[in-house]
Design a protein around this motif. Structure first.
Motif: not given
Length: 90
Positions: A4, A6-9, A31-33, A72-73, A76
């Motif tokens: 998963d 998710t929330n990884k850029k 789920g990655a961006t 993006f702040k 990853d």
């Protein structure tokens, strides 16, 4: 095994064809961006964050970097798949 992401850029260069495209698609399904870079605007249109950047042009790279810092702040991962094969004329 499913990971998963998710929330990884993740920035993927060369995301419009070959290994880069396959990598970006697999990571997106997990789920990655995906922050996709490539030269083919038609192929880039499938990504929500797509950027046409010539990685041989320092000005374009710097402009892209500034845009990403604003949007993006943090990032990853960076996956470099951009490349070209030169063929010699016979």
């Amino acid at each position: 095994m499913t990971t998963d992401l998710t929330n990884k850029k993740i920035i993927v260069t060369g995301a419009t064809s070959g290994i880069g495209q396959a990598t970006a698609q697999i990571l997106a399904k997990a789920g990655a961006t995906i922050i996709a870079l490539g030269r083919n605007t038609k192929e880039l249109s499938i990504y929500s964050s797509a950027h046409q950047v010539n990685l041989e042009n320092l000005n374009e790279i710097e402009s892209f970097a500034e845009e990403i810092k604003q949007k993006f702040k943090e990032i990853d991962w960076l996956i470099n798949c951009a490349g070209a094969i030169e063929h010699e004329e016979k």
